[in-house]
Design an enzyme around this catalytic site. Structure first.
Site, PDB file in Angstrom:
ATOM      1  N   SER A  69       0.823  -1.208   0.000  1.00  0.00           N
ATOM      2  CA  SER A  69       0.000   0.000   0.000  1.00  0.00           C
ATOM      3  C   SER A  69       0.860   1.262   0.000  1.00  0.00           C
ATOM      4  O   SER A  69       1.991   1.265   0.486  1.00  0.00           O
ATOM      5  CB  SER A  69      -0.912   0.022   1.223  1.00  0.00           C
ATOM      6  OG  SER A  69      -1.715  -1.135   1.273  1.00  0.00           O
TER       7      SER A  69
HETATM    8  N1  SAH Z   1      -1.237  -3.882   3.626  1.00  0.00           N
HETATM    9  C1  SAH Z   1      -0.633  -4.648   2.579  1.00  0.00           C
HETATM   10  C2  SAH Z   1      -1.486  -4.571   1.350  1.00  0.00           C
HETATM   11  C3  SAH Z   1      -1.342  -5.719   0.460  1.00  0.00           C
HETATM   12  S1  SAH Z   1      -2.467  -5.742  -0.891  1.00  0.00           S
HETATM   13  C4  SAH Z   1       0.766  -4.108   2.328  1.00  0.00           C
HETATM   14  O1  SAH Z   1       1.010  -2.961   2.705  1.00  0.00           O
HETATM   15  O2  SAH Z   1       1.588  -4.793   1.761  1.00  0.00           O
HETATM   16  C5  SAH Z   1      -3.816  -6.685  -0.236  1.00  0.00           C
HETATM   17  C6  SAH Z   1      -3.537  -8.109   0.118  1.00  0.00           C
HETATM   18  O3  SAH Z   1      -4.797  -8.709   0.446  1.00  0.00           O
HETATM   19  C7  SAH Z   1      -2.941  -8.956  -0.995  1.00  0.00           C
HETATM   20  O4  SAH Z   1      -1.743  -9.535  -0.557  1.00  0.00           O
HETATM   21  C8  SAH Z   1      -4.012 -10.020  -1.262  1.00  0.00           C
HETATM   22  O5  SAH Z   1      -3.485 -11.295  -1.591  1.00  0.00           O
HETATM   23  C9  SAH Z   1      -4.735 -10.067   0.071  1.00  0.00           C
HETATM   24  N2  SAH Z   1      -6.107 -10.596   0.014  1.00  0.00           N
HETATM   25  C10 SAH Z   1      -7.063 -10.368  -0.934  1.00  0.00           C
HETATM   26  N3  SAH Z   1      -8.195 -11.038  -0.632  1.00  0.00           N
HETATM   27  C11 SAH Z   1      -7.958 -11.703   0.540  1.00  0.00           C
HETATM   28  C12 SAH Z   1      -8.737 -12.557   1.370  1.00  0.00           C
HETATM   29  N4  SAH Z   1     -10.009 -12.894   1.075  1.00  0.00           N
HETATM   30  N5  SAH Z   1      -8.175 -13.059   2.488  1.00  0.00           N
HETATM   31  C13 SAH Z   1      -6.893 -12.740   2.824  1.00  0.00           C
HETATM   32  N6  SAH Z   1      -6.102 -11.934   2.084  1.00  0.00           N
HETATM   33  C14 SAH Z   1      -6.630 -11.406   0.956  1.00  0.00           C
END
Ligand code: SAH
Length: 219
Positions: A69
């Site tokens: 993010s």
């Molecule tokens: N806060 C994180 C954002 C990552 S992007 C950072 O700063 O790196 C969002 C993440 O949510 C991705 O890695 C994706 O695989 C995960 N995601 C999407 N749907 C999901 C679900 N149903 N359960 C768990 N993780 C999920």
């Protein structure tokens, strides 16, 4: 911790301070959140090839079609989650790189973070270990239905966007607990804060947002 922090050295101090100034200008004001943004080494949460861009205020790719993010988004969500007072237990849905988790963890008693992509979670776990963040519990699971075995939580933070507010997650909040999440599709999303009430929940629109979608199943 020799090794891990090398290669970025003194040049990054100014870049990091510039990021903090940008966050302030964009309206982030909670001193403990700004301190965490200053102290959390974002370059360790991206691929080495992108480390030189780690303190830019932008989302960056982390593989598997996912992104770390934008720092502003992480700061804003953390601030919005903590605004109503201290939190004991927090569920994070979407560990990704683990950056949001690492920013938040020292500000609460315990974070449960869940990720559906095992390869990303494995990297995030290594980062938590090397940064000695001991109050994080990780699970490789689809977090769309929350983590019922560990509920209820004082707070929930969702870092991928569902189409609407998932009631299963609202159910897993304690009374007066709060959840910060984006909702919407690839065209339009909003960042919301949902507060559980005795009759249901209240919702506040925080701002526009742009997140990867919340998906089902694990991989
Ligand atoms: N806060 C994180 C954002 C990552 S992007 C950072 O700063 O790196 C969002 C993440 O949510 C991705 O890695 C994706 O695989 C995960 N995601 C999407 N749907 C999901 C679900 N149903 N359960 C768990 N993780 C999920």
């Amino acid at each position: 911790m020799p090794g891990a922090h090398h290669g970025i050295g003194m040049t990054s101090r100014r870049t990091r301070e510039r990021l903090i100034s940008q966050l302030r200008e964009m309206g982030v004001s909670d001193p403990q959140v700004l301190e965490r943004m200053r102290e959390t080494p974002r370059h360790l949460f991206v691929d080495e090839a992108l480390a030189s861009r780690a303190y830019e205020n932008t989302a960056l790719p982390i593989g598997h079609n996912q992104t770390i993010s934008q720092p502003y988004t992480v700061a804003r969500m953390t601030e919005a989650l903590l605004e109503g007072g201290p939190l004991e237990t927090v569920l994070e849905v979407g560990t990704g790189s683990g950056y949001q988790t690492a920013v938040l963890a020292p500000l609460v008693r315990r974070v449960y973070t869940v990720e559906r992509i095992e390869a990303l979670l494995a990297l995030a776990r290594q980062r938590f270990r090397s940064l000695d963040l001991r109050n994080i519990r990780t699970r490789h699971t689809d977090g769309g239905m929350g983590l019922p075995n560990y509920a209820p939580f004082d707070g929930i933070i969702v870092t991928a966007a569902p189409a609407g507010i998932p009631l299963a997650l609202v159910d897993q909040l304690k009374p007066a607990g709060r959840m910060v999440l984006p909702i919407g599709d690839s065209k339009a999303q909003a960042l919301l804060r949902v507060t559980k009430t005795t009759r249901g929940y209240d919702k506040e629109l925080l701002e526009e947002a742009s997140f990867v979608p919340l998906l089902g199943g694990v991989q």
